[in-house]
Motif scaffolding. Structure first.
Motif, PDB file in Angstrom:
ATOM      1  N   GLY A  68       0.801  -1.220   0.000  1.00 17.06           N
ATOM      2  CA  GLY A  68       0.000   0.000   0.000  1.00 17.06           C
ATOM      3  C   GLY A  68       0.833   1.269   0.000  1.00 17.06           C
ATOM      4  N   PHE A  69       2.152   1.150   0.195  1.00 19.80           N
ATOM      5  CA  PHE A  69       3.014   2.324   0.259  1.00 19.80           C
ATOM      6  C   PHE A  69       4.078   2.337  -0.833  1.00 19.80           C
ATOM      7  N   ALA A  70       3.972   1.413  -1.779  1.00 17.00           N
ATOM      8  CA  ALA A  70       5.010   1.298  -2.808  1.00 17.00           C
ATOM      9  C   ALA A  70       5.130   2.558  -3.658  1.00 17.00           C
ATOM     10  N   GLU A  71       4.027   3.286  -3.843  1.00 14.25           N
ATOM     11  CA  GLU A  71       4.044   4.483  -4.679  1.00 14.25           C
ATOM     12  C   GLU A  71       4.260   5.762  -3.873  1.00 14.25           C
ATOM     13  N   VAL A  72       4.510   5.617  -2.573  1.00 18.66           N
ATOM     14  CA  VAL A  72       4.688   6.790  -1.708  1.00 18.66           C
ATOM     15  C   VAL A  72       6.180   7.064  -1.538  1.00 18.66           C
ATOM     16  N   PRO A  73       6.638   8.273  -1.857  1.00 16.62           N
ATOM     17  CA  PRO A  73       8.067   8.593  -1.669  1.00 16.62           C
ATOM     18  C   PRO A  73       8.388   8.747  -0.184  1.00 16.62           C
ATOM     19  N   LEU A  74       9.138   7.805   0.351  1.00 18.86           N
ATOM     20  CA  LEU A  74       9.529   7.819   1.750  1.00 18.86           C
ATOM     21  C   LEU A  74      11.042   7.641   1.847  1.00 18.86           C
ATOM     22  N   PRO A  75      11.675   8.232   2.861  1.00 20.26           N
ATOM     23  CA  PRO A  75      13.130   8.047   2.992  1.00 20.26           C
ATOM     24  C   PRO A  75      13.478   6.580   3.159  1.00 20.26           C
ATOM     25  N   GLY A  76      14.542   6.136   2.492  1.00 18.97           N
ATOM     26  CA  GLY A  76      15.002   4.766   2.641  1.00 18.97           C
ATOM     27  C   GLY A  76      15.586   4.545   4.025  1.00 18.97           C
ATOM     28  N   PHE A  77      15.658   3.295   4.440  1.00 18.55           N
ATOM     29  CA  PHE A  77      16.218   2.988   5.750  1.00 18.55           C
ATOM     30  C   PHE A  77      17.664   3.471   5.854  1.00 18.55           C
ATOM     31  N   ASP A  78      18.374   3.435   4.730  1.00 21.85           N
ATOM     32  CA  ASP A  78      19.775   3.879   4.746  1.00 21.85           C
ATOM     33  C   ASP A  78      19.903   5.397   4.684  1.00 21.85           C
ATOM     34  N   GLU A  79      18.769   6.104   4.671  1.00 15.25           N
ATOM     35  CA  GLU A  79      18.782   7.569   4.672  1.00 15.25           C
ATOM     36  C   GLU A  79      18.347   8.135   6.021  1.00 15.25           C
ATOM     37  N   ILE A  80      18.225   7.272   7.029  1.00 18.25           N
ATOM     38  CA  ILE A  80      17.807   7.698   8.367  1.00 18.25           C
ATOM     39  C   ILE A  80      19.028   7.746   9.289  1.00 18.25           C
ATOM     40  N   VAL A  81      19.271   8.898   9.871  1.00 19.08           N
ATOM     41  CA  VAL A  81      20.365   9.101  10.819  1.00 19.08           C
ATOM     42  C   VAL A  81      19.754   9.215  12.217  1.00 19.08           C
ATOM     43  N   ILE A  82      20.323   8.481  13.173  1.00 19.51           N
ATOM     44  CA  ILE A  82      19.719   8.405  14.504  1.00 19.51           C
ATOM     45  C   ILE A  82      20.579   9.101  15.552  1.00 19.51           C
ATOM     46  N   GLY A  83      19.916   9.854  16.413  1.00 18.10           N
ATOM     47  CA  GLY A  83      20.531  10.458  17.591  1.00 18.10           C
ATOM     48  C   GLY A  83      19.497  10.489  18.693  1.00 18.10           C
ATOM     49  N   GLY A  84      19.789  11.200  19.781  1.00 16.73           N
ATOM     50  CA  GLY A  84      18.776  11.276  20.825  1.00 16.73           C
ATOM     51  C   GLY A  84      19.275  11.839  22.135  1.00 16.73           C
ATOM     52  N   HIS A  85      18.356  11.899  23.084  1.00 18.25           N
ATOM     53  CA  HIS A  85      18.642  12.315  24.451  1.00 18.25           C
ATOM     54  C   HIS A  85      18.403  11.147  25.397  1.00 18.25           C
ATOM     55  N   ASP A  86      19.211  11.057  26.435  1.00 18.93           N
ATOM     56  CA  ASP A  86      19.007  10.049  27.469  1.00 18.93           C
ATOM     57  C   ASP A  86      19.813  10.416  28.701  1.00 18.93           C
TER      58      ASP A  86
END
Length: 440
Positions: A68-86
């Motif tokens: 259902g999302f094949a035609e939706v432009p979404l960032p690839g998994f390899d285009e996600i950079v992770i950071g955060g607070h803890d």
């Protein structure tokens, strides 16, 4: 007469079978900033993002990887950079190894992405600790927001999404400042005043940094009316409390009883869990918000008359495995008795992690389209779907796919228009370049 079989056109490959998306994301890398970045859920997210990006694991459980999302432009998994607070100092890589040793994550996958987990840990910054913070809460908001801005600029990110996956907080007592942005701003500017809970400090920092936001816990977060009013014209946001297991099952089954005209009399539940969540929810004040969010959708679906006792118990030896048991009593034709019992057992972090990744991708799409305010279409991910009274999972899923398709077309149209404009400018005959400052 000879008949020839009609061959259907080959289906476009999706992420689920290892293929490329039919419509590609063109906006560049995006950020996922996790509140509680060294916890079990966040660590599972980090392992998952890098394993999926390297194609060493399939995106099983990721809603946005379905057809259902094949035609939706979404960032690839390899285009996600992770950071955060803890507040924790346990490195993400070590936490992942602990989860692997407990049997939750395959050790081979953790080993394959170990360097990437160290890179994630390098992007983790100290969160807001009310017991050690000096100065005003507005200064704490400014510090956390500066961390977000720095993360975005250093990594050249097109957009950042903040998702709160930290431990559940006790609900704060209501106060006038929670309903008036001006009063709230004045109150948190007072040195030493503890007005907002930590989750709301993190949420306000997301707003100040222009990052999309989702609250995957039942903590206050951005749920306070004054914060929602501040956020509405500035960022896209969704929440609250991730719908991963028992409540997911309830929102699938409850509409069945209603549509078949069966009268549900009671729906009792019991949750057994250990680990950090079990310890946190052993606190009666912390568990109060969890119980409220889990029961709210059920009453909406089957009626306020339903008796719905629910218990959450800490069983330390279960670790990260959560077991939810439900007993449903309903009345059928000619007052006949109907009983349904369900048992749901899973690693809760493994249920939550793919949904957090989905939210990062979908809120990046919303950011690309310039969406502001609450996004009701993301309600399928939450026990408490902000901006919507729809709790039935099938209806929520339909709304999500429709929203994503429409927004995807809008973003793809913007990309096409931008490309065409660029080509026209490059091909314009006789056009001299205009120096900086606009003087020829």
């Amino acid at each position: 007469m000879e008949h020839h079989a009609q061959h259907e056109p080959a289906a476009q490959p999706t992420e689920a079978d290892g293929g490329a998306r039919a419509t590609e994301w063109t906006r560049g890398r995006v950020g996922l900033w996790l509140i509680g970045a060294r916890g079990s859920v966040a660590t599972t997210v980090a392992v998952g993002v890098h394993a999926l990006g390297a194609r060493i694991a399939p995106p099983t459980g990721c809603t946005t990887s379905g057809p259902g999302f094949a035609e939706v432009p979404l960032p690839g998994f390899d285009e996600i950079v992770i950071g955060g607070h803890d507040l924790s100092t346990t490195p993400v890589g070590l936490r992942a190894e602990q989860l692997a040793a407990a049997g939750m994550i395959p050790a081979a996958i953790v080993a394959a992405v170990r360097d990437e987990l160290d890179a994630v840990d390098a992007e983790v910054r100290p969160g807001y600790d009310p017991s050690t913070h000096t100065g005003s809460q507005s200064e704490a908001v400014a510090r956390l927001a500066a961390d977000l801005v720095d993360f975005r600029e250093r990594n050249g990110l097109a957009h950042v999404t903040v998702v709160d996956v930290s431990s559940t907080e006790p609900l704060p007592a209501d106060r006038p400042e929670f309903h008036d942005p001006a009063l709230l701003a004045a109150a948190i500017a007072e040195p030493g005043a503890a007005v907002l809970p930590p989750s709301s400090i993190a949420a306000l920092a997301a707003v100040e940094a222009g990052a999309s936001y989702a609250c995957f816990t039942p903590s206050a977060g951005l749920g306070l009316p004054a914060l929602r009013a501040i956020a509405r014209p500035r960022i896209a946001f969704a929440g609250q409390d991730g719908k991963t297991g028992e409540t997911l099952l309830r929102t699938v089954l409850a509409p069945m009883f209603v549509e078949r005209g069966m009268h549900v009399l009671s729906w009792a539940g019991a949750n057994l869990l250990g680990g950090g969540d079990g310890q946190t929810l052993a606190d009666p004040e912390a568990v109060r918000s969890k119980l409220a969010s889990k029961t709210r959708g059920l009453h909406s679906l089957v009626g306020e008359h339903v008796v719905a006792p629910l218990h959450i118990d800490n069983v330390p030896d279960l670790g990260d495995v959560k077991t939810a048991w439900d007993h449903v009593h309903a009345e059928g034709f000619l007052s006949s008795r109907i009983t349904l019992q369900t048992t749901w057992t899973a690693y809760d972090s493994m249920l939550a992690a793919p949904l957090v990744i989905d939210l990062a991708r979908l809120l990046s799409l919303a950011g690309a389209a310039g969406v502001r305010g609450v996004v009701p279409a993301l309600g399928s991910f939450f026990k408490d779907p902000w901006g919507s009274e729809v709790h039935a999972f099938a209806d929520q899923s339909t709304a999500l796919k429709s929203w994503a398709a429409d927004l995807g077309e809008q973003v793809a149209g913007q990309d096409a228009a931008g490309a065409a404009e660029g080509q026209a400018g490059a091909a314009a005959p006789g056009a001299d370049p205009v120096p900086i400052g606009g003087v020829r």
